[in-house]
Design a protein around this motif. Structure first.
Motif: not given
Length: 331
Positions: A85-91, A93, A137-138
């Motif tokens: 479950v990769y994190p949302d890259p948009n978080q 900032t 990404r990770t």
């Protein structure tokens, strides 16, 4: 005298019986855990194929000689396959990264920020003493102290804390910063004084199994006098996906002898331990079980890794490589 012999043999028989009972209980506990999982997660269908995790491994070495005196350990016949479950890259900032660096490493919020560009597009925060790096990404990150900012540089082991003191320094630091993970094992320690540090590492547990691979780790480099030189965290969130039939330990050992394995140092040796682990970071978002072989040679200890999922549930190496290469080219 005869009574003493009788008592001795009774004690031996009791101990052997207890050992057998322990092995049986452990085995059936593993089976019952899978049975419990099967209520919620399906077993792979015969026509389902997992990505081949060997695509990133160097060439196989079928001429290496491995020995194992046995007996082969009993292993479950099925194991869970996990999805990463990769994190949302948009978080991630700019504000989020600055807050993270300040929270964990006291980096000032006005530290100079830049991006690496390219596919990784890393965040870099720099001060006069430290470089903080984060991969959106990770979510992996690390911080390093510049060589010029270190209090002391030495390659003499006597200038460093003892092994146990290094482990305590690392553990205390991670816990005080909120970076420690309960599902970790270790710490292990490596003498890297030739590079001016002692390296302490923690690995990620996947259920009751250790991880195998580069991800799923916490690492701290400690300099002379106990100075924290660098800290890195590569931790992954995993979600149970499906259950896969796996090979026996004997079948995995036969494939090791055939060269169908990742072999550290490309040397053979005498197998001292066989266990199951999970491959991290995995391929295409899957984390699958692998067989881990510890072995010794006259010069050193080493290890080898063999995929544990039965071959009929894994696609050919060329097919996985071709699909990933096609996606990479299109991007």
């Amino acid at each position: 005298m005869q009574n003493n012999w009788i008592i001795k043999w009774i004690l031996i028989a009791v101990l052997v019986s207890m050992l057998i009972l322990l092995v049986v209980v452990s085995f059936y506990k593993s089976v019952s855990e899978i049975s419990q999982y099967e209520k919620d997660y399906p077993v792979l269908e015969p026509n389902e194929k997992l990505p081949n995790i060997t695509i990133g491994w160097p060439g196989f070495w079928p001429l290496l000689v491995f020995e194992f005196e046995g007996p082969f350990p009993e292993m479950p016949d099925k194991m869970m396959v996990y999805k990463i479950v990769y994190p949302d890259p948009n978080q991630f900032t700019e504000d989020y990264v600055r807050e993270l660096a300040e929270k964990y490493f006291d980096m000032p919020k006005d530290a100079k920020m830049s991006r690496s560009g390219g596919s990784l597009n890393l965040y870099w925060l720099k001060t006069d003493t430290h470089l903080f790096e984060l991969a959106p990404r990770t979510g992996f990150f690390n911080i390093q102290k510049y060589e010029k900012a270190r209090k002391k540089r030495s390659e003499d082991r006597k200038d460093f804390p003892s092994d146990e003191e290094c482990k305590k320094i690392a553990t205390d630091y991670l816990k005080s910063r909120g970076l420690f993970e309960d599902n970790s094992y270790g710490p292990s320690i490596v003498d890297n004084t030739s590079a001016g540090v002692m390296s302490v590492g923690f690995g990620q547990m996947v259920g009751k199994y250790k991880r195998s691979g580069s991800a799923g780790s916490l690492g701290i480099d400690i300099g002379p006098g106990g100075e924290i030189v660098s800290v890195g965290k590569q931790w992954l969130e995993l979600a149970p996906w499906k259950i896969a039939p796996i090979k026996t330990a004997r079948e995995a050992f036969e494939q090791l002898k055939e060269g169908k394995a990742y072999v550290l140092n490309r040397i053979g040796g005498k197998i001292t331990k066989i266990e199951l682990r999970y491959q991290l970071p995995g391929v295409e978002g899957y984390s699958v079980p692998v067989y881990w072989f510890d072995y010794s040679t006259p010069e050193r200890f080493s290890y080898a890794v063999v995929p544990a999922v039965k071959d009929e549930y894994v696609e050919p190496r060329e097919e996985t490589f071709r699909r990933i290469d096609k996606r990479r080219t299109s991007q």
